[in-house]
Design an enzyme around this catalytic site. Structure first.
Site, PDB file in Angstrom:
ATOM      1  N   ARG A  50       0.834  -1.207   0.000  1.00 39.19           N
ATOM      2  CA  ARG A  50       0.000   0.000   0.000  1.00 39.19           C
ATOM      3  C   ARG A  50       0.868   1.257   0.000  1.00 39.19           C
ATOM      4  NH1 ARG A  50      -4.387   0.684   4.623  1.00 39.19           N
ATOM      5  NH2 ARG A  50      -2.507   1.070   5.844  1.00 39.19           N
ATOM      6  N   ARG A  99      10.180  27.496  -1.295  1.00 37.66           N
ATOM      7  CA  ARG A  99       8.820  26.952  -1.325  1.00 37.66           C
ATOM      8  C   ARG A  99       8.221  27.149  -2.712  1.00 37.66           C
ATOM      9  NH1 ARG A  99       3.653  28.394  -1.234  1.00 37.66           N
ATOM     10  NH2 ARG A  99       2.163  27.103  -0.090  1.00 37.66           N
ATOM     11  N   LYS A 148      -2.757   6.857   1.201  1.00 35.38           N
ATOM     12  CA  LYS A 148      -2.635   7.121   2.636  1.00 35.38           C
ATOM     13  C   LYS A 148      -1.781   8.378   2.804  1.00 35.38           C
ATOM     14  CE  LYS A 148      -2.152   4.559   6.928  1.00 35.38           C
ATOM     15  NZ  LYS A 148      -3.319   5.129   7.597  1.00 35.38           N
TER      16      LYS A 148
HETATM   17  N1  PMP Z   1      -9.454   4.412   7.002  1.00 36.35           N
HETATM   18  C1  PMP Z   1      -8.763   5.486   7.417  1.00 36.35           C
HETATM   19  C2  PMP Z   1      -9.213   6.839   6.976  1.00 36.35           C
HETATM   20  C3  PMP Z   1      -7.653   5.333   8.255  1.00 36.35           C
HETATM   21  O1  PMP Z   1      -6.949   6.397   8.664  1.00 36.35           O
HETATM   22  C4  PMP Z   1      -7.298   4.030   8.695  1.00 36.35           C
HETATM   23  C5  PMP Z   1      -6.155   3.830   9.660  1.00 36.35           C
HETATM   24  N2  PMP Z   1      -4.941   4.087   9.094  1.00 36.35           N
HETATM   25  C6  PMP Z   1      -8.027   2.937   8.231  1.00 36.35           C
HETATM   26  C7  PMP Z   1      -9.104   3.162   7.390  1.00 36.35           C
HETATM   27  C8  PMP Z   1      -7.656   1.531   8.631  1.00 36.35           C
HETATM   28  O2  PMP Z   1      -6.550   1.113   7.880  1.00 36.35           O
HETATM   29  P1  PMP Z   1      -5.576  -0.041   8.404  1.00 36.35           P
HETATM   30  O3  PMP Z   1      -6.428  -1.205   8.723  1.00 36.35           O
HETATM   31  O4  PMP Z   1      -4.672  -0.295   7.247  1.00 36.35           O
HETATM   32  O5  PMP Z   1      -4.873   0.487   9.609  1.00 36.35           O
END
Ligand code: PMP
Length: 284
Positions: A50, A99, A148
């Protein structure tokens, strides 16, 4: 406490990054949180995959040290000593001389890691503890939540309103459609059917979500990826959240709606937690 920054282990007190780092100036960065149990990383490959996907979508170059990520994380775990830890890793596009929205082509990414003790899931020790209190909130986030990204203002603001101090989690919805929590994925139980929103919705594909989907199917439970609407909430027998640090935790209340009560053995979240606990015995 030890951290890792760009090739060096540095104590938490001494570690420094430049304010010209694009992670600081623009939130131009991605991250992961990986749990470890008994000094072993749990679902490392899934988190790494990921992370690479987040880097690829944002076009942040892959830092050289990523190929040694497992041994580097093991070293960090060793230095920080707790037997169960949560490792935080953040990769930014790096430090530019000035910046500018457009990064210099020579800029190298910043890789930062730290770890903290992983708190024991309170529902393991005390499964009768009252579930979480969550509140619905219109989803104002960007449309690429599969990345993420550290840019988390919409996830954070709801917790800082004056009247929200006793809320455990926010449940984001697009109109009627429920997406996920601000820091967790969401599961619903309708009779004996376990449902979680599909990957086509604007959600982070949680490593823990995917783990439970796969393992519960393998264990013979009825599990489905399917849209759930706000109007379906009053038909839900159970609601749970999942994440790498929370594992699986039951919800007691959504806004003013309280979930029905059952005997502990009848709860699907409790059966799912048992599956995880068994798997973790194999991990240890
Ligand atoms: N959705 C969001 C918005 C998150 O921040 C998280 C936690 N990181 C999750 C879902 C759960 O993801 P994971 O199981 O990979 O920790």
């Amino acid at each position: 406490m030890w951290t890792y920054l760009n090739g060096e282990f540095i104590s938490k007190e001494e570690v420094r990054i430049s304010p010209f780092d694009r992670g600081f100036l623009f939130g131009d960065s991605v991250y992961e949180v990986i749990p470890s149990y008994n000094n072993k990383l749990f679902l490392f490959d899934e988190h790494l995959e990921r992370l690479k996907n987040s880097l690829s979508i944002t076009n942040i170059p892959i830092p050289d040290s990523l190929k040694d990520l497992h041994p580097l994380m093991m070293e960090l775990l060793k230095k920080n000593q707790f037997s169960n830890q949560a490792i935080y890793i953040q990769i930014t596009r790096g430090v530019d001389p000035v910046r500018s929205h457009v990064s210099a082509s020579t800029t190298v990414p910043t890789l930062f890691m730290t770890s903290t003790e992983l708190e024991t899931n309170p529902y393991r020790e005390n499964p009768d503890k009252e579930g979480l209190k969550v509140e619905l909130e219109e989803d104002m986030r960007w449309k690429r939540c599969e990345v993420k990204a550290t840019t988390l203002l919409p996830n954070i603001i709801p917790f800082h309103r004056e009247d929200k101090s006793d809320i455990d989690e926010i449940l984001f919805h697009d109109g009627q459609k429920i997406n996920e929590g601000s820091k967790s994925n969401i599961f619903f139980v309708f009779d004996d059917l376990i449902v979680t929103p599909p990957k086509e919705q604007n959600i982070l594909l949680g490593v823990t979500r995917n783990y439970f989907l796969k393992r519960l199917l393998e264990e013979g439970f009825r599990v489905l990826e399917k849209e759930v609407k706000i109007e379906d909430l009053n038909k839900a027998d159970e609601i749970w959240v999942t994440s790498s640090t929370k594992e699986i935790q039951p919800v007691h209340q959504v806004d003013n709606m309280v979930l029905p009560e059952k005997e502990l053995d009848e709860y699907y979240w409790h059966k799912a937690l048992k599956v995880l606990e068994e798997d973790l015995k194999g991990n240890c």
